[in-house]
Design an enzyme around this catalytic site. Structure first.
Site, mmCIF file in Angstrom:
data_model
loop_
_atom_site.group_PDB
_atom_site.id
_atom_site.type_symbol
_atom_site.label_atom_id
_atom_site.label_comp_id
_atom_site.label_asym_id
_atom_site.label_seq_id
_atom_site.Cartn_x
_atom_site.Cartn_y
_atom_site.Cartn_z
ATOM 1 N N GLN A 47 5.913 -11.241 6.888
ATOM 2 C CA GLN A 47 5.413 -12.076 7.979
ATOM 3 C C GLN A 47 4.862 -11.230 9.137
ATOM 4 O OE1 GLN A 47 5.100 -15.424 7.801
ATOM 5 N NE2 GLN A 47 4.216 -15.310 9.853
ATOM 6 N N LYS A 48 5.092 -9.908 9.074
ATOM 7 C CA LYS A 48 4.532 -9.066 10.135
ATOM 8 C C LYS A 48 3.000 -9.175 10.143
ATOM 9 C CE LYS A 48 4.196 -4.329 10.975
ATOM 10 N NZ LYS A 48 2.824 -4.309 10.881
ATOM 11 N N ASP A 49 2.426 -9.280 8.935
ATOM 12 C CA ASP A 49 0.990 -9.525 8.841
ATOM 13 C C ASP A 49 0.785 -11.034 8.761
ATOM 14 O OD1 ASP A 49 -0.103 -6.741 8.597
ATOM 15 O OD2 ASP A 49 1.327 -6.719 6.953
ATOM 16 N N GLN A 93 -10.283 -2.611 2.315
ATOM 17 C CA GLN A 93 -9.782 -3.301 3.511
ATOM 18 C C GLN A 93 -9.740 -2.410 4.750
ATOM 19 O OE1 GLN A 93 -5.824 -4.082 1.508
ATOM 20 N NE2 GLN A 93 -5.059 -3.824 3.584
ATOM 21 N N TYR A 108 4.176 3.854 0.830
ATOM 22 C CA TYR A 108 4.959 4.389 1.950
ATOM 23 C C TYR A 108 5.993 3.344 2.359
ATOM 24 C CZ TYR A 108 6.061 7.994 5.201
ATOM 25 O OH TYR A 108 6.717 9.002 5.847
ATOM 26 N N MET A 146 0.844 -1.193 0.000
ATOM 27 C CA MET A 146 0.000 0.000 0.000
ATOM 28 C C MET A 146 0.881 1.245 0.000
ATOM 29 S SD MET A 146 -3.429 -0.891 2.061
ATOM 30 C CE MET A 146 -2.799 -0.603 3.690
ATOM 31 N N SER A 199 6.770 -0.588 10.195
ATOM 32 C CA SER A 199 5.400 -0.463 9.701
ATOM 33 C C SER A 199 5.212 0.952 9.194
ATOM 34 C CB SER A 199 4.422 -0.711 10.852
ATOM 35 O OG SER A 199 3.137 -0.212 10.521
ATOM 36 N N GLY A 216 11.227 -2.982 5.313
ATOM 37 C CA GLY A 216 10.522 -4.272 5.249
ATOM 38 C C GLY A 216 10.068 -4.563 3.830
ATOM 39 N N HIS A 217 9.410 -3.567 3.191
ATOM 40 C CA HIS A 217 8.984 -3.747 1.796
ATOM 41 C C HIS A 217 10.198 -3.972 0.893
ATOM 42 C CE1 HIS A 217 5.688 -0.925 3.284
ATOM 43 N NE2 HIS A 217 5.006 -1.969 2.876
HETATM 44 O O1 PAF Z 1 -0.078 -5.831 3.452
HETATM 45 C C1 PAF Z 1 -0.519 -4.867 2.797
HETATM 46 O O2 PAF Z 1 0.109 -3.828 2.642
HETATM 47 C C2 PAF Z 1 -1.904 -4.993 2.154
HETATM 48 O O3 PAF Z 1 -2.791 -5.659 2.986
HETATM 49 C C3 PAF Z 1 -1.864 -5.639 0.753
HETATM 50 C C4 PAF Z 1 -1.418 -7.081 0.813
HETATM 51 C C5 PAF Z 1 -0.954 -4.842 -0.151
HETATM 52 C C6 PAF Z 1 -3.283 -5.620 0.144
HETATM 53 O O4 PAF Z 1 -3.762 -4.317 0.004
#
Ligand code: PAF
Length: 282
Positions: A148-150, A61, A32, A30, A185, A36-37
Site C-alpha cells: 500500500q506504500k505505492d 517504468q 532489494y 524489483m 523502501s 515490507g516485501h
Molecule cells: O512496486 C514495485 O516494486 C514495481 O513497481 C512492480 C510492481 C514490481 C513492477 O515493476
C-alpha cells in the site's frame, strides 16, 4: 531450481502446480527486498499453496535521469530472504527475456495516472502496467500482492485488472514502517544520515494529520496546508506533491468523506521518498 529465469520454464512449473490443484500467489518486486516485501510474501504464503516472487528491475517504468542504473540489485540476498519468508520460487528474468528485440506492446491506464506520481514521473505507470500485465500473463496467479506504500500503483493495477477482465484477485497489504515511523523502501538506502533523519517529517506529518481528522477536521485544504507547512520546516525537504484525494478513484476532495488517501512525495537530496495514509471517515 529456486531461481528461474526463462518464461518457458516458469510456465512449466506453474502448470504442474496447477494440475495438482494448487493456488498460486504472485509477489511482484524489483528486488532489494525489505521487511515490507517479506510481509507480502508471508501473506501470500498464508493464502496460497505456491508463491512466486518476481525480482525484476523493470526498465520501462524508469524515466530519463532516474535511478534505473543505480537501483540496488542483489539476487542472492533476495533469494535467501524470499525463501525464508515462504516463497517457493523466484522469477528473475533478464531484460531481453521480458522485452526481446522487436518488443512493441504497452498497456496504459489513463486519467488516474495523470496525477500524483504519474504527474511527476511521466510514463512511469505505463511501464508498471505493462510489466505487471506481462507477469500476470506469465505466472497466471490466483492472487497478486502489492504494498500500500505505492497507493497509486495499487489503484492503477486494480483499474487495469477490472478493465481488461483479468481473472485474479489483487491484495493490497499495509505499509511496513521502521520503529521511528519511516516507511520501508529500497530507496531508503540512498539516504545519508542527515537525510534519513529529515525523512521522518513525512510519517510525522501523516500521523499528525490523521489526528486532526480524528479530532473532527473535514477540510481537505486545511490538511494539505498543514502538511505542506510542516514539511517546509525541514530544510532538507523539497516537496514534489502533497495530495488529499478519494482513496478509490484518486479524485481531489475538499470535504473529507468516505475513504481518504493523503499522499506525499518529497525529495531529500537526490532521493525522492513517497508515503501515504488511508483514513476512513466515519
Ligand atoms: O512496486 C514495485 O516494486 C514495481 O513497481 C512492480 C510492481 C514490481 C513492477 O515493476
Amino acid at each position: 531450481m529456486f531461481v528461474v529465469e526463462a518464461v518457458k520454464k516458469i510456465r512449466e512449473v506453474i502448470e504442474k502446480e496447477k494440475r495438482e490443484g494448487k493456488k498460486i500467489g504472485l509477489v511482484p518486486t524489483m528486488g532489494y527486498l525489505h521487511e515490507g516485501h517479506l510481509s507480502l510474501i508471508r501473506k501470500a504464503k498464508e493464502e496460497n499453496d505456491f508463491v512466486v516472487v518476481s525480482v525484476f528491475v523493470n526498465p520501462t517504468q524508469f524515466g530519463e535521469g532516474e535511478d534505473y542504473e543505480s537501483y540496488p540489485r542483489e539476487l542472492e540476498r533476495d533469494s535467501k530472504l524470499a525463501k525464508s519468508a515462504g516463497a517457493d520460487l523466484v522469477f528473475h528474468p533478464s531484460v531481453a527475456e521480458m522485452y526481446p528485440k522487436g518488443y512493441n506492446t504497452y498497456v496504459e491506464t489513463y486519467k488516474i495516472t495523470d496525477k500524483l506520481c504519474g504527474a511527476s514521473r511521466p510514463g512511469h505507470f505505463r511501464g508498471v502496467t505493462t510489466v505487471v500485465c506481462k507477469l500476470f500473463n506469465i505466472v497466471v496467479p490466483h492472487r497478486a500482492y502489492f504494498g500500500q506504500k505505492d497507493a497509486q500503483q495499487v489503484v492503477v493495477i486494480k483499474q487495469m485488472v477490472r478493465d481488461l477482465n483479468m481473472d485474479l484477485e489483487i491484495i493490497p497489504c499495509p505499509i511496513v514502517r521502521e520503529e521511528d515511523g519511516i516507511a520501508l523502501s529500497s530507496r531508503n538506502t540512498y539516504l545519508n544520515d542527515e537525510e534519513r533523519k529529515a525523512g521522518l517529517i513525512l510519517s510525522k506529518s501523516l500521523f499528525k494529520s490523521k489526528e486532526m481528522i480524528e479530532n473532527g477536521e473535514r477540510d481537505g485544504l486545511k490538511i494539505k496546508d498543514f502538511i505542506i507547512n510542516n514539511i517546509q520546516t525541514e530544510p532538507l525537504a523539497k516537496i514534489d506533491y502533497v495530495e488529499v484525494v478519494d482513496a478509490e478513484n484518486l479524485q481531489d476532495i475538499e470535504k473529507l468523506q468516505g475513504e481518504v488517501l493523503i499522499a506525499l512525495a518529497v525529495k531529500f537530496g537526490n532521493t525522492r521518498l513517497i508515503d501515504n495514509m488511508r483514513i476512513k471517515i466515519s
